[in-house]
Design a protein around this motif. Structure first.
Motif, PDB file in Angstrom:
ATOM      1  N   VAL A 188       0.877  -1.174   0.000  1.00 16.72           N
ATOM      2  CA  VAL A 188       0.000   0.000   0.000  1.00 16.72           C
ATOM      3  C   VAL A 188       0.907   1.214   0.000  1.00 16.72           C
ATOM      4  O   VAL A 188       1.594   1.492   0.978  1.00 16.72           O
ATOM      5  CB  VAL A 188      -0.922   0.025   1.237  1.00 16.72           C
ATOM      6  N   ASP A 189       0.915   1.966  -1.113  1.00 14.76           N
ATOM      7  CA  ASP A 189       1.881   3.055  -1.293  1.00 14.76           C
ATOM      8  C   ASP A 189       3.293   2.500  -1.097  1.00 14.76           C
ATOM      9  O   ASP A 189       3.663   1.537  -1.743  1.00 14.76           O
ATOM     10  CB  ASP A 189       1.576   4.209  -0.323  1.00 14.76           C
ATOM     11  N   VAL A 204      -2.117  -2.188  -3.826  1.00 20.74           N
ATOM     12  CA  VAL A 204      -3.379  -1.492  -3.587  1.00 20.74           C
ATOM     13  C   VAL A 204      -3.254  -0.044  -4.030  1.00 20.74           C
ATOM     14  O   VAL A 204      -2.395   0.704  -3.531  1.00 20.74           O
ATOM     15  CB  VAL A 204      -3.776  -1.560  -2.103  1.00 20.74           C
ATOM     16  N   TYR A 231      -7.034  -2.423  -7.008  1.00 21.57           N
ATOM     17  CA  TYR A 231      -5.823  -3.154  -6.654  1.00 21.57           C
ATOM     18  C   TYR A 231      -5.483  -4.146  -7.759  1.00 21.57           C
ATOM     19  O   TYR A 231      -6.336  -4.569  -8.544  1.00 21.57           O
ATOM     20  CB  TYR A 231      -5.938  -3.850  -5.299  1.00 21.57           C
ATOM     21  N   ARG A 256      -8.628   3.281   3.044  1.00 19.65           N
ATOM     22  CA  ARG A 256      -7.245   3.060   2.621  1.00 19.65           C
ATOM     23  C   ARG A 256      -6.203   3.602   3.595  1.00 19.65           C
ATOM     24  O   ARG A 256      -5.174   2.953   3.814  1.00 19.65           O
ATOM     25  CB  ARG A 256      -7.047   3.664   1.225  1.00 19.65           C
ATOM     26  N   GLY A 305      -3.108   1.351   5.041  1.00 17.10           N
ATOM     27  CA  GLY A 305      -1.704   1.725   4.983  1.00 17.10           C
ATOM     28  C   GLY A 305      -1.048   1.694   6.350  1.00 17.10           C
ATOM     29  O   GLY A 305       0.088   1.233   6.499  1.00 17.10           O
TER      30      GLY A 305
END
Length: 387
Positions: free
Chosen positions: A77-78, A201, A206, A342, A346
């Protein structure tokens, strides 16, 4: 009159036919297409498929050529990411990247060897019932359009997320949320395939990567449902929107059509009734995100065929499904909630990266290697969420 008619020769239907035929039942297995046939699937399977296949008389050696072992999955995630790994009391467990064309064909052939009659290129037209309303078989149509009626004591619907059996029974319900479009394609020409899957994601979508036999990479994605744009354009935009995915695929070549399913998921009001049961995706499912659908298909096939030998198959099947899947469904909804929030996902990804023991416990619950209820313990949640 036969004992069991199974509609759908994917993993759920074929394994149900194997169990029933080996129990001495007269079984007919119906498949709309001809094996091997392509399937819009992420092709990532959690470890416990090995136990379910062994219970059906298929040890690892019997299906090993249709799969590659994977250490697990990395969720990104990121810039944050953590590894989903699996372990049970015996130690570390292996996930699998499957070639669904070969895997499904192998299971259908095994059903024939077990004694089931396989009818390929055959579609379900309608269900038949007796004067009391109990399902007693089905009207089928071959590729030439000719119809035939097969009478059966029991019918199992294993025809996937767009189940015609569920529609004809009147138990299909709309998918309200989450509503996503699933797209899948295969890539080749990658210089090196990793030993794990990946889930990246984005903001509202995703993309999953799963190595499969033959040096190919399955690229599957879940996109917002109903957004504008053509299939190819949306597929490529999703990849470009995640730089880590675009980098992984740099220089690779797409070697299959882009296949899709919409919406991802399936809902039904009931999974069993007089003379019928639904298994696998036909019985309803939530987008599992981390790939437990094939295990669920195999497990539900075993539950259904066990129930056929009970005094009340409907009640027995419902009870075994609740015991097998109740806690896992709650955990899957929790994951979906995090996908919708989200920033929270994260944060959790960063915490789990720092706490691998907690990540292993969660991953093992997601992969059915330990009770899903373990993931809800206050101690685990506090350990994950505390700064």
């Amino acid at each position: 009159m036969i004992d069991l008619l199974v509609i759908g020769a994917g993993p759920a239907g074929s394994v149900a036919a194997i169990h029933a035929a080996r129990d001495g039942m007269r079984v007919t297995l119906v498949e709309r297409f001809h094996h091997p046939r392509p399937k819009a699937c992420a092709e990532y399977a959690s470890p416990r498929i090995a136990e379910e296949l062994a219970r059906a008389g298929l040890p690892l050696a019997a299906w090993r050529e249709t799969a590659v072992p994977l250490d697990g999955m990395r969720i990104v995630v990121d810039e944050a990411g953590f590894d989903v790994r699996y372990a049970d009391r015996r130690g570390a467990r292996t996930a699998w990247g499957l070639d669904r064309r070969a895997f499904d064909a192998l299971l259908a052939a095994e059903a024939q060897r077990a004694g089931a009659t396989l009818l390929e290129g055959t579609s379900l037209v309608e269900l038949t019932r007796d004067e009391d309303g109990r399902v007693r078989g089905a009207v089928l149509a071959g590729a030439d359009g000719r119809r035939r009626t097969i009478s059966a004591d029991h019918l199992i619907g294993a025809d996937g997320a767009r189940s015609r059996v569920a529609r004809l029974l009147g138990v299909e319900r709309p998918v309200r949320a989450p509503r996503r479009l699933g797209l899948v394609a295969h890539y080749t020409g990658l210089p090196e395939l990793q030993r794990s899957g990946e889930m990246h994601v984005g903001r509202g979508w995703y993309v999953g990567l799963a190595p499969t036999p033959g040096g190919e990479l399955n690229v599957g994605m879940a996109l917002p449902f109903g957004a504008p744009g053509g299939t190819k354009a949306r597929f490529e935009a999703a990849i470009a929107g995640l730089p880590a995915v675009a980098q992984r695929l740099d220089g690779a070549r797409r070697c299959s059509p882009i296949r899709g399913a919409a919406p991802i998921g399936h809902r039904v009001a009931e999974v069993a009734g007089e003379g019928w049961m639904l298994i696998g995706d036909a019985a309803g499912f939530i987008d599992p995100f981390t790939g437990e659908g094939i295990y669920r298909a195999l497990r539900s096939a075993r539950a259904a065929t066990r129930a056929l030998h009970s005094a009340d198959p409907t009640a027995s099947y419902r009870a075994e499904r609740r015991a097998a899947f109740g806690s896992k469904d709650a955990l899957t909804w929790l994951v979906q909630g995090m996908l919708a929030a989200r920033p929270l996902l994260g944060y959790v990804a960063r915490r789990l990266n720092e706490r691998p023991a907690m990540a292993l416990r969660l991953g093992s619950a997601l992969g059915d290697c330990r009770p899903a209820s373990d993931a809800f313990s206050p101690r685990l949640l506090a350990s994950v969420l505390r700064p």
